[in-house]
Design a protein around this motif. Structure first.
Motif, short mmCIF file in Angstrom:
data_model
loop_
_atom_site.label_atom_id
_atom_site.label_comp_id
_atom_site.label_asym_id
_atom_site.label_seq_id
_atom_site.Cartn_x
_atom_site.Cartn_y
_atom_site.Cartn_z
N ARG A 167 -1.45 1.98 -9.11
CA ARG A 167 -2.50 2.70 -9.62
C ARG A 167 -3.32 3.31 -8.93
O ARG A 167 -3.46 3.02 -7.73
N GLU A 168 -3.90 4.16 -9.60
CA GLU A 168 -5.14 5.02 -8.95
C GLU A 168 -6.31 4.30 -8.85
O GLU A 168 -6.73 3.17 -9.67
N LEU A 169 -6.99 4.24 -7.79
CA LEU A 169 -8.13 3.28 -7.44
C LEU A 169 -9.27 3.92 -8.20
O LEU A 169 -9.68 4.96 -8.28
N ALA A 170 -9.76 2.96 -9.09
CA ALA A 170 -10.94 3.17 -10.05
C ALA A 170 -11.84 4.05 -9.67
O ALA A 170 -12.60 4.66 -9.82
N ALA A 171 -12.49 3.47 -8.52
CA ALA A 171 -13.66 3.66 -7.52
C ALA A 171 -13.48 5.39 -7.15
O ALA A 171 -14.40 6.00 -6.77
N ASP A 172 -12.25 5.64 -6.66
CA ASP A 172 -12.13 6.82 -6.05
C ASP A 172 -10.52 7.29 -6.26
O ASP A 172 -9.76 6.66 -5.81
N PRO A 173 -10.27 8.34 -7.07
CA PRO A 173 -8.83 8.83 -7.29
C PRO A 173 -8.03 9.29 -6.05
O PRO A 173 -6.86 9.54 -6.24
N ARG A 174 -8.64 9.32 -5.00
CA ARG A 174 -8.04 9.94 -3.76
C ARG A 174 -7.32 8.60 -2.89
O ARG A 174 -6.54 8.82 -2.17
N PHE A 175 -7.41 7.52 -3.75
CA PHE A 175 -6.72 6.43 -3.26
C PHE A 175 -5.56 5.74 -4.41
O PHE A 175 -6.24 5.61 -5.48
N LEU A 176 -4.66 5.14 -3.76
CA LEU A 176 -3.81 4.10 -4.51
C LEU A 176 -3.90 2.86 -4.27
O LEU A 176 -3.88 2.71 -3.04
N GLU A 177 -3.85 2.14 -5.04
CA GLU A 177 -3.45 0.43 -5.12
C GLU A 177 -2.37 0.03 -5.42
O GLU A 177 -1.79 0.23 -6.55
N LEU A 178 -1.53 -0.69 -4.46
CA LEU A 178 -0.33 -1.35 -4.77
C LEU A 178 -0.38 -2.67 -4.81
O LEU A 178 -0.96 -3.29 -3.64
N THR A 179 0.02 -3.25 -5.71
CA THR A 179 -0.09 -4.78 -6.09
C THR A 179 1.66 -4.91 -5.71
O THR A 179 2.60 -4.58 -5.94
N CYS A 180 1.70 -6.20 -4.50
CA CYS A 180 3.00 -6.49 -4.03
C CYS A 180 3.17 -7.83 -3.79
O CYS A 180 2.09 -8.69 -3.79
N SER A 181 4.48 -8.24 -3.76
CA SER A 181 4.65 -9.51 -3.45
C SER A 181 5.64 -9.92 -2.27
O SER A 181 6.58 -9.04 -2.44
N ALA A 182 5.66 -10.95 -1.53
CA ALA A 182 6.70 -11.15 -0.47
C ALA A 182 6.89 -12.65 -0.45
O ALA A 182 6.04 -13.51 -0.86
N ARG A 183 8.21 -13.07 -0.10
CA ARG A 183 8.53 -14.41 0.11
C ARG A 183 8.08 -14.49 1.50
O ARG A 183 8.31 -14.02 2.62
N THR A 184 7.33 -15.84 1.80
CA THR A 184 6.79 -15.92 3.37
C THR A 184 7.55 -17.09 3.83
O THR A 184 7.21 -17.53 4.94
N ALA A 207 -13.97 -0.99 -4.24
CA ALA A 207 -14.80 0.27 -3.47
C ALA A 207 -13.63 0.93 -2.71
O ALA A 207 -12.59 0.33 -2.06
N ALA A 208 -13.71 2.21 -2.55
CA ALA A 208 -12.92 3.08 -2.02
C ALA A 208 -13.08 2.68 -0.33
O ALA A 208 -14.11 2.62 -0.03
N PRO A 209 -11.82 2.77 0.32
CA PRO A 209 -12.19 2.27 1.76
C PRO A 209 -12.72 3.17 2.59
O PRO A 209 -12.25 4.55 2.26
#
Length: 113
Positions: free
Chosen positions: A94-111, A2-4
């Motif tokens: 990618r564009e958030l499926a529930a609301d195109p006014r938001f973007l979703e970024l998938t990221c990874s980091a070394r901890t 869902a859109a935040p």
């Protein structure tokens, strides 16, 4: 997902972009701040540890959701995201499926660093 709502965008994220700089011998890539800080939500998806070539590595995969603006629409996986003291490599946008006014970024980091 869902859109935040505005009150849920509690994290401040910053972006870096690689630029070419002359170090006196050759042109090399350096990371430089890119654009203004943005508000986002953060959801950790998974974490893991692996042993490879006598190295122990720990990483986290995280999904960030932020408002789509002219600046954020221009981001690419070549950019880097910083949040909570970690530097994340962007693996998907990618564009958030529930609301195109938001973007979703998938990221990874070394901890472990």
């Amino acid at each position: 997902m869902a859109a935040p709502r505005a009150g849920e965008l509690t994290r401040i994220v910053r972006f870096d972009r690689a630029i070419l700089v002359d170090d006196g011998l050759a042109m090399v890539e350096r990371w430089a701040a890119h654009g203004p800080p943005q508000r986002a939500t953060r959801t950790d998806l998974s974490d893991g540890e692996r042993w490879r070539a006598a190295e122990i590595g720990a990483s986290v995969t995280t999904r960030f959701v932020l408002r789509r603006t002219a600046f954020t629409a221009d981001l690419t996986p070549k950019d880097r995201l910083s949040c909570d003291g970690l530097s994340f490599a962007i693996s998907g946008i990618r564009e958030l499926a529930a609301d195109p006014r938001f973007l979703e970024l998938t990221c990874s980091a070394r901890t472990d660093r």
